[in-house]
Design an enzyme around this catalytic site. Structure first.
Site, PDB file in Angstrom:
ATOM      1  CB  SER A 100     -17.463  27.705 -13.395  1.00 29.84           C
ATOM      2  OG  SER A 100     -18.674  27.257 -12.874  1.00 29.84           O
TER       3      SER A 100
ATOM      4  CD  GLU B  24     -14.687  25.143 -14.847  1.00 28.87           C
ATOM      5  OE1 GLU B  24     -14.974  25.125 -13.629  1.00 28.87           O
ATOM      6  OE2 GLU B  24     -15.684  24.721 -15.408  1.00 28.87           O
TER       7      GLU B  24
ATOM      8  NE  ARG C 216     -15.768  21.569 -14.229  1.00 32.22           N
ATOM      9  CZ  ARG C 216     -16.277  20.350 -13.368  1.00 32.22           C
ATOM     10  NH1 ARG C 216     -15.554  19.109 -13.269  1.00 32.22           N
ATOM     11  NH2 ARG C 216     -17.216  20.523 -12.360  1.00 32.22           N
TER      12      ARG C 216
HETATM   13  C1  LIG Z   1     -24.525  28.610 -18.205  1.00 33.95           C
HETATM   14  C2  LIG Z   1     -23.257  27.586 -18.306  1.00 33.95           C
HETATM   15  C3  LIG Z   1     -23.246  26.696 -17.449  1.00 33.95           C
HETATM   16  C4  LIG Z   1     -22.085  25.592 -17.333  1.00 33.95           C
HETATM   17  N1  LIG Z   1     -22.134  24.597 -16.399  1.00 33.95           N
HETATM   18  C5  LIG Z   1     -20.971  23.896 -16.324  1.00 33.95           C
HETATM   19  C6  LIG Z   1     -21.149  22.834 -15.312  1.00 33.95           C
HETATM   20  O1  LIG Z   1     -21.818  22.752 -14.430  1.00 33.95           O
HETATM   21  N2  LIG Z   1     -20.002  21.981 -15.281  1.00 33.95           N
HETATM   22  C7  LIG Z   1     -18.847  22.100 -16.526  1.00 33.95           C
HETATM   23  O2  LIG Z   1     -17.980  21.359 -16.290  1.00 33.95           O
HETATM   24  N3  LIG Z   1     -18.921  23.173 -17.441  1.00 33.95           N
HETATM   25  C8  LIG Z   1     -20.282  23.995 -17.426  1.00 33.95           C
HETATM   26  N4  LIG Z   1     -20.083  24.964 -18.368  1.00 33.95           N
HETATM   27  C9  LIG Z   1     -19.090  24.921 -19.361  1.00 33.95           C
HETATM   28  C10 LIG Z   1     -19.354  24.169 -20.609  1.00 33.95           C
HETATM   29  O3  LIG Z   1     -20.661  24.133 -20.818  1.00 33.95           O
HETATM   30  C11 LIG Z   1     -18.716  22.822 -20.763  1.00 33.95           C
HETATM   31  O4  LIG Z   1     -17.289  22.903 -20.625  1.00 33.95           O
HETATM   32  C12 LIG Z   1     -18.970  22.154 -21.868  1.00 33.95           C
HETATM   33  O5  LIG Z   1     -18.506  20.839 -22.008  1.00 33.95           O
HETATM   34  C13 LIG Z   1     -18.222  22.685 -23.190  1.00 33.95           C
HETATM   35  O6  LIG Z   1     -18.797  22.071 -24.366  1.00 33.95           O
HETATM   36  P1  LIG Z   1     -18.551  22.842 -25.761  1.00 33.95           P
HETATM   37  O7  LIG Z   1     -19.159  21.840 -26.607  1.00 33.95           O
HETATM   38  O8  LIG Z   1     -19.294  24.074 -25.716  1.00 33.95           O
HETATM   39  O9  LIG Z   1     -17.035  23.017 -25.781  1.00 33.95           O
HETATM   40  P2  LIG Z   1     -16.191  24.132 -26.314  1.00 33.95           P
HETATM   41  O10 LIG Z   1     -16.423  25.314 -25.059  1.00 33.95           O
HETATM   42  O11 LIG Z   1     -16.532  24.513 -27.645  1.00 33.95           O
HETATM   43  O12 LIG Z   1     -14.807  23.644 -26.084  1.00 33.95           O
HETATM   44  C14 LIG Z   1     -14.147  23.171 -24.790  1.00 33.95           C
HETATM   45  C15 LIG Z   1     -12.759  22.922 -24.991  1.00 33.95           C
HETATM   46  O13 LIG Z   1     -13.029  21.358 -25.706  1.00 33.95           O
HETATM   47  C16 LIG Z   1     -12.285  21.290 -26.991  1.00 33.95           C
HETATM   48  N5  LIG Z   1     -13.074  20.666 -27.739  1.00 33.95           N
HETATM   49  C17 LIG Z   1     -14.607  20.667 -28.248  1.00 33.95           C
HETATM   50  N6  LIG Z   1     -14.557  19.798 -28.806  1.00 33.95           N
HETATM   51  C18 LIG Z   1     -13.433  18.611 -29.041  1.00 33.95           C
HETATM   52  C19 LIG Z   1     -13.661  17.475 -29.541  1.00 33.95           C
HETATM   53  N7  LIG Z   1     -14.574  17.008 -30.400  1.00 33.95           N
HETATM   54  N8  LIG Z   1     -12.460  16.949 -29.632  1.00 33.95           N
HETATM   55  C20 LIG Z   1     -11.260  17.514 -28.875  1.00 33.95           C
HETATM   56  N9  LIG Z   1     -11.426  18.658 -28.221  1.00 33.95           N
HETATM   57  C21 LIG Z   1     -12.525  19.299 -28.203  1.00 33.95           C
HETATM   58  C22 LIG Z   1     -12.229  22.860 -27.514  1.00 33.95           C
HETATM   59  O14 LIG Z   1     -11.118  23.023 -28.451  1.00 33.95           O
HETATM   60  C23 LIG Z   1     -11.989  23.674 -26.231  1.00 33.95           C
HETATM   61  O15 LIG Z   1     -10.713  23.590 -25.810  1.00 33.95           O
HETATM   62  C24 LIG Z   1     -21.102  25.755 -18.311  1.00 33.95           C
HETATM   63  C25 LIG Z   1     -21.329  26.805 -19.514  1.00 33.95           C
HETATM   64  C26 LIG Z   1     -22.258  27.691 -19.273  1.00 33.95           C
HETATM   65  C27 LIG Z   1     -22.613  28.611 -20.391  1.00 33.95           C
END
Ligand SMILES: Cc1cc2nc3c(=O)[nH]c(=O)nc-3n(C[C@H](O)[C@H](O)[C@H](O)COP(=O)(O)OP(=O)(O)OC[C@H]3O[C@@H](n4cnc5c(N)ncnc54)[C@H](O)[C@@H]3O)c2cc1C
Length: 221
Positions: free
Chosen positions: A131, A201, A89
């Protein structure tokens, strides 16, 4: 800043799977299923887009998005996977991800898909950021929070979910201060009971926790 629809695409080029950074996880999963490509079976019900998944090295258990990554295109140039420091992560690179390229391995694995779907079944559907804490080596943050007596514990409208203790859920009008109170309480209680410090996380974007000069905190003019 958010990438728009121009970055929501999937194509196969030079024997690599090229995915735009604003492509949703579910769309990538459907594409891989349809084209019989494996190693993306971990994506059902994972909210978010590819850019966020790459930045967070999203995954489940030992299955991580970096496992079969070849390279990323950022606004600053191309980075090969071997040149990007990464781990559980976390990643360390500069710039905005525009596209990620993956190795293609044939043979979509239905059994893995079912396994990942089952894992999701014990996650709450209430609003959350996924998480809350990283799993400490060889243990699970959810187990430690539960053993510390905080499963279901609620402050205001925020709570550690009854369904899975490592999910900080919003049960109505939960706010930042309630969420932070729970995060700090869990870290303190788990540390006092088990000597383990739970590492976030979730990324906390607030100058009271990051310091005024953090690039994560929007600077006022
Ligand atoms: C119900 C639920 C279940 C989940 N299960 C998991 C799981 O099993 N495993 C897991 O790893 N995560 C899980 N997550 C967390 C989340 O889904 C992941 O971290 C996901 O990858 C976040 O994607 P996002 O586009 O929403 O990014 P954001 O939450 O918008 O961004 C996350 C980070 O990445 C950066 N970022 C976003 N886009 C870019 C880009 N294009 N370039 C550079 N930096 C960028 C942002 O600035 C921020 O720091 C879960 C979340 C929820 C709500």
């Amino acid at each position: 800043m958010m990438l728009g629809k121009d970055f929501d695409y999937i194509k196969i080029k030079d024997e690599l799977l090229c995915v735009g950074a604003s492509t949703p996880a579910g769309k990538l999963l459907s594409f891989c299923k349809k084209h019989d490509i494996r190693h993306f079976e971990l994506l059902p019900k994972l909210p978010g887009t590819l850019g966020g998944m790459i930045k967070m090295n999203a995954g489940l258990k030992e299955f991580e998005i970096f496992n079969y990554l070849h390279s990323i295109q950022t606004d600053e140039g191309i980075l090969l996977k071997e040149d990007i420091p990464h781990g559980y992560r976390w990643t360390d690179f500069q710039g905005l991800v525009l596209e990620a390229r993956f190795e293609i391995h044939k043979g979509f694995n239905e059994a893995h898909l079912e396994m990942f779907k089952k894992m999701r079944d014990n996650q709450p559907t209430d609003p959350s950021a996924g998480s809350c804490f990283k799993n400490p080596q060889g243990d699970s943050a959810g187990r430690l929070i539960q053993e510390a007596g905080l499963k279901g514990y609620r402050i205001g409208d925020m709570a550690f979910s009854e369904k899975h203790a490592n999910f900080l859920v919003n049960l109505g009008k939960g706010n930042f201060d309630e969420a932070m109170a729970l995060i700090l309480l869990a870290q303190k209680t788990v540390f006092e009971k088990f000597g383990v410090w739970l590492e976030n996380e979730v990324i906390i974007v607030d100058e009271r926790y990051q310091g005024k000069n953090s690039p994560l905190v929007r600077q006022e003019a």
